[in-house]
Design a protein around this motif. Structure first.
Motif, PDB file in Angstrom:
ATOM      1  N   GLU A 151      14.660   1.160   0.220  1.00 34.20           N
ATOM      2  CA  GLU A 151      14.122   0.534  -1.177  1.00 34.20           C
ATOM      3  C   GLU A 151      15.057  -0.308  -1.210  1.00 34.20           C
ATOM      4  OE1 GLU A 151      11.585   1.410  -2.791  1.00 34.20           O
ATOM      5  OE2 GLU A 151      10.396   3.011  -2.187  1.00 34.20           O
ATOM      6  N   ASP A 152      16.507  -0.219  -1.742  1.00 38.13           N
ATOM      7  CA  ASP A 152      16.963  -1.020  -1.880  1.00 38.13           C
ATOM      8  C   ASP A 152      16.981  -2.791  -1.278  1.00 38.13           C
ATOM      9  OD1 ASP A 152      18.580   0.964  -3.610  1.00 38.13           O
ATOM     10  OD2 ASP A 152      19.993   1.188  -1.423  1.00 38.13           O
ATOM     11  N   PHE A 153      16.615  -2.568  -0.154  1.00 37.12           N
ATOM     12  CA  PHE A 153      16.203  -4.064   0.568  1.00 37.12           C
ATOM     13  C   PHE A 153      15.003  -4.678  -0.031  1.00 37.12           C
ATOM     14  CE2 PHE A 153      13.600  -6.316   4.228  1.00 37.12           C
ATOM     15  CZ  PHE A 153      14.217  -7.155   4.476  1.00 37.12           C
ATOM     16  N   PHE A 154      14.170  -3.876   0.373  1.00 37.96           N
ATOM     17  CA  PHE A 154      12.847  -4.476  -0.553  1.00 37.96           C
ATOM     18  C   PHE A 154      13.526  -5.271  -2.431  1.00 37.96           C
ATOM     19  CE2 PHE A 154       8.800  -4.105  -3.141  1.00 37.96           C
ATOM     20  CZ  PHE A 154       8.660  -5.191  -2.345  1.00 37.96           C
ATOM     21  N   ASN A 209       2.137  -3.677 -10.059  1.00 36.89           N
ATOM     22  CA  ASN A 209       3.595  -2.425  -9.205  1.00 36.89           C
ATOM     23  C   ASN A 209       3.118  -1.823  -8.007  1.00 36.89           C
ATOM     24  OD1 ASN A 209       5.217  -0.292  -8.151  1.00 36.89           O
ATOM     25  ND2 ASN A 209       4.040   1.242  -8.866  1.00 36.89           N
ATOM     26  N   LEU A 210       0.900  -1.820  -7.791  1.00 34.96           N
ATOM     27  CA  LEU A 210       0.605  -1.718  -6.232  1.00 34.96           C
ATOM     28  C   LEU A 210       0.605  -2.931  -6.076  1.00 34.96           C
ATOM     29  CD1 LEU A 210      -2.733   0.098  -7.798  1.00 34.96           C
ATOM     30  CD2 LEU A 210      -0.915   0.895  -6.792  1.00 34.96           C
ATOM     31  N   VAL A 211       0.533  -4.085  -6.237  1.00 31.11           N
ATOM     32  CA  VAL A 211       0.658  -5.102  -5.253  1.00 31.11           C
ATOM     33  C   VAL A 211       2.216  -5.527  -4.636  1.00 31.11           C
ATOM     34  CG1 VAL A 211       0.527  -8.271  -5.725  1.00 31.11           C
ATOM     35  CG2 VAL A 211      -1.305  -6.562  -7.448  1.00 31.11           C
ATOM     36  N   LEU A 212       3.366  -4.818  -5.348  1.00 31.83           N
ATOM     37  CA  LEU A 212       4.538  -5.359  -4.805  1.00 31.83           C
ATOM     38  C   LEU A 212       4.802  -4.420  -3.879  1.00 31.83           C
ATOM     39  CD1 LEU A 212       6.436  -6.236  -8.132  1.00 31.83           C
ATOM     40  CD2 LEU A 212       6.230  -7.468  -6.212  1.00 31.83           C
ATOM     41  N   ASN A 213       3.840  -3.497  -4.105  1.00 29.57           N
ATOM     42  CA  ASN A 213       4.073  -2.124  -3.155  1.00 29.57           C
ATOM     43  C   ASN A 213       3.406  -2.317  -1.851  1.00 29.57           C
ATOM     44  OD1 ASN A 213       6.232  -0.468  -4.191  1.00 29.57           O
ATOM     45  ND2 ASN A 213       4.257   0.583  -5.610  1.00 29.57           N
ATOM     46  N   LEU A 214       2.026  -3.124  -1.978  1.00 29.79           N
ATOM     47  CA  LEU A 214       1.519  -3.575  -0.957  1.00 29.79           C
ATOM     48  C   LEU A 214       2.367  -4.387  -0.020  1.00 29.79           C
ATOM     49  CD1 LEU A 214      -1.464  -3.980   0.784  1.00 29.79           C
ATOM     50  CD2 LEU A 214      -1.610  -6.056  -0.505  1.00 29.79           C
ATOM     51  N   GLN A 215       2.871  -5.550  -0.684  1.00 32.64           N
ATOM     52  CA  GLN A 215       3.675  -5.916   0.533  1.00 32.64           C
ATOM     53  C   GLN A 215       4.914  -5.074   1.044  1.00 32.64           C
ATOM     54  OE1 GLN A 215       2.690  -9.403   0.097  1.00 32.64           O
ATOM     55  NE2 GLN A 215       1.453  -8.238  -1.942  1.00 32.64           N
ATOM     56  N   LYS A 216       5.950  -4.537   0.159  1.00 32.18           N
ATOM     57  CA  LYS A 216       6.678  -3.454   0.847  1.00 32.18           C
ATOM     58  C   LYS A 216       5.886  -2.584   2.323  1.00 32.18           C
ATOM     59  CE  LYS A 216      10.187   0.272  -0.314  1.00 32.18           C
ATOM     60  NZ  LYS A 216       9.531   0.905   0.650  1.00 32.18           N
ATOM     61  N   VAL A 217       4.871  -2.037   2.152  1.00 30.94           N
ATOM     62  CA  VAL A 217       3.914  -1.661   2.671  1.00 30.94           C
ATOM     63  C   VAL A 217       3.509  -2.038   4.186  1.00 30.94           C
ATOM     64  CG1 VAL A 217       2.268   0.247   2.899  1.00 30.94           C
ATOM     65  CG2 VAL A 217       3.778   0.348   1.465  1.00 30.94           C
ATOM     66  N   ALA A 218       3.164  -3.207   3.716  1.00 34.41           N
ATOM     67  CA  ALA A 218       3.551  -4.306   4.870  1.00 34.41           C
ATOM     68  C   ALA A 218       4.180  -5.110   6.018  1.00 34.41           C
ATOM     69  CB  ALA A 218       2.166  -5.624   4.716  1.00 34.41           C
TER      70      ALA A 218
END
Length: 233
Positions: free
Chosen positions: A191-194, A137-146
């Protein structure tokens, strides 16, 4: 004491000066017309007609000056509005990043502490969320924040997600967590886009091979030992 009567005297003087100027502007033309003959008036009229183009010129210049001033003011207001919008957007992004940092810290605590890990709800009915799931989950959220902070572009985000989906753990995590995540974040445009981008990468990925039985048993034994040590501690 002196300041108490300086202002009233100054105000009265300005009022008297204004009244005097208005009176003079009315009285002087009347006196000139009364003491001037027709020949002089005709001469003044001709002079006025001769210099009238000058008045028109200065009127045009004044009009252009007013128009230019209004244009510059409008441009300044537009620039100020753009800067204000940028500042508001930056503040919103900073607040969101701060909240995500808090979420990351909470997940790290759950990864480090088995007891805190059990506080989190099931990732799906009948399936508890493991430390590995939290890490995915952290790895995926990192991509979203980036992507949201414009560190990476959309093509880079999609490439990163496609690469991550080649991981058995991340592929399995998204298969388990997608429905619960969508239920929580539905309606949020970002969030829907990601979620749609991760879904596209998930759908286009070849499902990784399942772990061999020996690897599954080794992983289960290791997890049991960690839980046992955590309970003893």
């Amino acid at each position: 004491m002196r300041q108490r009567w300086v202002r009233p005297v100054f105000t009265a003087s300005m009022v008297l000066l204004g009244v005097g100027a208005v009176t003079a502007s009315l009285a002087v033309p009347v006196l000139l017309l009364w003491r001037t003959d027709d020949r002089t008036l005709d001469r003044w009229s001709q002079i006025g007609q001769a210099v009238s183009p000058v008045g028109v010129f200065f009127s045009g210049v004044a009009f252009l000056g007013i128009a230019l001033t209004l244009f510059l003011q409008r441009r300044d207001l537009r620039n100020q509005q753009v800067q204000l919008d940028i500042a508001i957007e930056d503040q919103r992004r900073s607040s969101e990043i701060s909240l995500r940092q808090i979420h990351t810290d909470l997940v790290k605590m759950a990864i480090d502490d088995e007891e805190l890990l059990r506080v989190w709800p099931e990732i799906s009915p009948g399936t508890s969320e493991t430390r590995r799931d939290h890490y995915c989950n952290l790895v995926l959220n990192l991509q979203k924040v980036a992507y949201e902070t414009r560190t990476i572009e959309l093509d880079e985000l999609r490439g990163a997600l496609r690469h991550l989906m080649t991981s058995r753990d991340i592929h399995s995590f998204w298969a388990k967590a997608r429905e619960a995540r969508a239920a929580v974040t539905a309606g949020d445009e970002a969030e829907d886009f990601f979620t749609a981008e991760v879904d596209a990468a998930f759908a286009g990925a070849r499902p990784p091979r399942p772990q061999a039985l020996a690897a599954v048993l080794t992983d289960a034994v290791g997890r049991w030992r960690r839980e046992r040590r955590s309970r003893r501690g």
